[in-house]
Design an enzyme around this catalytic site. Structure first.
Site, PDB file in Angstrom:
ATOM      1  N   ARG A 100      -1.052   6.199   0.289  1.00 52.67           N
ATOM      2  CA  ARG A 100       0.181   5.836  -0.407  1.00 52.67           C
ATOM      3  C   ARG A 100       0.890   7.072  -0.957  1.00 52.67           C
ATOM      4  NH1 ARG A 100      -2.233   0.897  -4.132  1.00 52.67           N
ATOM      5  NH2 ARG A 100      -3.514  -0.030  -2.463  1.00 52.67           N
ATOM      6  N   GLU A 171       5.668  -4.288   4.125  1.00 56.34           N
ATOM      7  CA  GLU A 171       6.086  -4.586   2.749  1.00 56.34           C
ATOM      8  C   GLU A 171       6.660  -3.354   2.069  1.00 56.34           C
ATOM      9  OE1 GLU A 171       4.007  -6.413  -1.291  1.00 56.34           O
ATOM     10  OE2 GLU A 171       3.049  -4.828  -0.123  1.00 56.34           O
TER      11      GLU A 171
END
Length: 483
Positions: A100, A171
């Protein structure tokens, strides 16, 4: 970099893409034409957008957990367990924290250590480091659609690898994966980076491959008023649509008051379609997702199942297209696969029982829908005005002015002056509206709701209400009443 809500031209996209694919060795595996052919061979029942559209037409609510571990075979084993034992309709691949933050060298160490230990030492699936072929192995090893769920401010390489790897839903967004997650990342950078992500999805769409996009609805997850999360979802939908995205799932985090939550799910779809049409994006399919309670959970498993089941009932009665499921281990950390499956099964049971029931439009429900619509339009219309018609420019100015203000967000880009609290019936209202551009009537409405609670509890309206409400569900209540 000049931020505008304008479709990225092919030359600029290619220039950026060359830099993005160079970030890690697996980037060289990306071959767009080959990836399109791969997607064309994916069976229809494993394509996210098709499954959602079918559920929406039938009025069904699909069940999706959260899950992800470091090693490919263990991840496949986990996902199949959640389908076979938990009866999940849709699957996630939750990405690890190092990925991330684009820290791929540390990811590689984590993968190697996980292999030595024989178990996951990362808190998710490191898709970029595993590369396209192993991502495809994951998708080919399960029989339902799989979505990439993460939390990445700069998700460009992750998007390239995972979509080429056969995932059919992605997402996140430039607002929802920055403001609630990060402290110092500039908002203009994340919106710009996510324009690349959305343009990538748009290019796939133009090649006949529909990739579902899902802005992250819950934001900070606790006591977020519907109009705040709705506004972010609408903005991220408009930004995605401009880049060519045609299938969008807008989300909302359960707040706990049934009437407000049902009204929120209904209005988020209506409002998103309204603003998409207003800007000329008339061919975008919009579906909805309810996230079960994102705040503190009871440690007792039986009590946790009560919270999970209430979220399941809310999703079913609201007619959400899908529901993201929590587990009875929510208060204790990463759940076992058995705990994850049990949360899915509990949700499935309630949703199935309520399949033929929907909330009737009562006076209270209509009032709640109207107030959410009015609040959201105040925010979005002001944002459009600030941007002189450009939603990207307007978003930057709206955050700077506190027109959009996400409660409890760590970002320095966020004003942090808004305070939400529950009214006497547990609906989330504004204790402090700060600079959100509500009309006097709306401000008076919130004041009256909070005053009603204060009188009932025989105390002043104060920040203590906010604190009490944050911890209430973990203590077995919805409204944080004084002792």
């Amino acid at each position: 970099m000049e931020l505008k809500n304008k479709k990225m031209d092919s030359k600029l996209f290619k220039t950026i893409q060359d830099e993005v694919l160079f970030q890690w060795s697996t980037g060289k595996e990306v071959d767009f034409e080959e990836a399109v052919k791969y997607h064309e061979a994916i069976p229809e029942h494993k394509i996210f957008s098709r499954k959602l559209s079918e559920a929406s037409k039938l009025g069904n609510t699909l069940i999706q957990p959260r899950a992800g571990v470091a090693l490919v075979d263990k991840h496949i084993e986990l996902l199949n367990y959640l389908v076979n034992e938990g009866e999940a309709d849709l699957l996630p691949t939750t990405i690890d924290s190092y990925t991330r933050h684009n820290r791929y060298n540390e990811v590689e160490k984590g993968i190697n250590e996980s292999r030595k230990a024989g178990r996951s030492l990362l808190n998710g699936f490191p898709a970029v480091n595993h590369g396209i072929s192993l991502c495809r192995k994951v998708n080919e090893s399960v029989n339902v659609p799989v979505e990439v769920r993460h939390g990445t401010p700069d998700a460009r390489l992750l998007a390239e690898i995972t979509i080429a790897g056969g995932f059919t839903s992605f997402e996140g967004g430039g607002i929802s994966y920055n403001i609630p997650y990060s402290k110092n990342i500039p908002l203009d950078k994340t919106i710009y980076d996510w324009q690349y992500v959305d343009r990538l999805m748009g290019i796939y769409e133009e090649a006949g491959i529909s990739i579902n996009r899902e802005p992250f609805g819950p934001l900070t997850g606790t006591l977020v008023p519907p109009c705040i999360s709705h506004s972010v979802a609408i903005i991220e939908s408009l930004l995605a649509a401009e880049q060519g995205v045609k299938n969008i799932t807008v989300g909302y985090g359960q707040c706990g008051n049934l009437i407000q939550d049902v009204a929120a799910i209904s209005t988020i779809k209506t409002l998103t379609e309204e603003y998409l049409e207003k800007f000329g994006y008339e061919d975008v399919v919009v579906t909805t997702v309810l996230h079960q309670w994102m705040g503190g959970f009871p440690q007792d498993e039986s009590k946790a199942f009560g919270v999970i089941s209430w979220g399941a009932a809310t999703a079913a009665l609201a007619g959400a297209t899908k529901v993201i499921v929590k587990t009875p281990h929510e208060a204790m950390g990463v759940p076992t696969k058995e705990a994850n499956a049990s949360g899915i099964k509990a949700t499935k049971q309630v949703v199935t029982m309520l399949r033929d029931q929907k909330m009737e439009l009562t006076k209270e429900l209509e009032e709640e829908k109207n107030i959410i619509k009015a609040e959201t339009r105040c925010i979005i219309d002001k944002t459009i005005e600030l941007g002189e018609g450009d939603i990207a420019v307007g978003t930057l100015r709206a955050f700077a002015a506190g027109v959009i203000d996400i409660p409890f967000a760590p970002s320095r880009q966020n004003a942090g002056k808004v305070f939400p609290a529950r009214d006497n019936m547990g609906a989330v209202r504004f204790l402090e509206c700060a600079n959100i551009p509500f009309t006097k009537e709306i401000k008076d409405y919130h004041y009256s709701k909070m005053l009603e609670r204060a009188k009932y509890e025989k105390r002043d309206m104060s920040f203590q209400m906010v604190i009490d409400d944050i911890y209430a569900i973990g203590k077995g209540r919805l409204v944080g009443r004084p002792r």
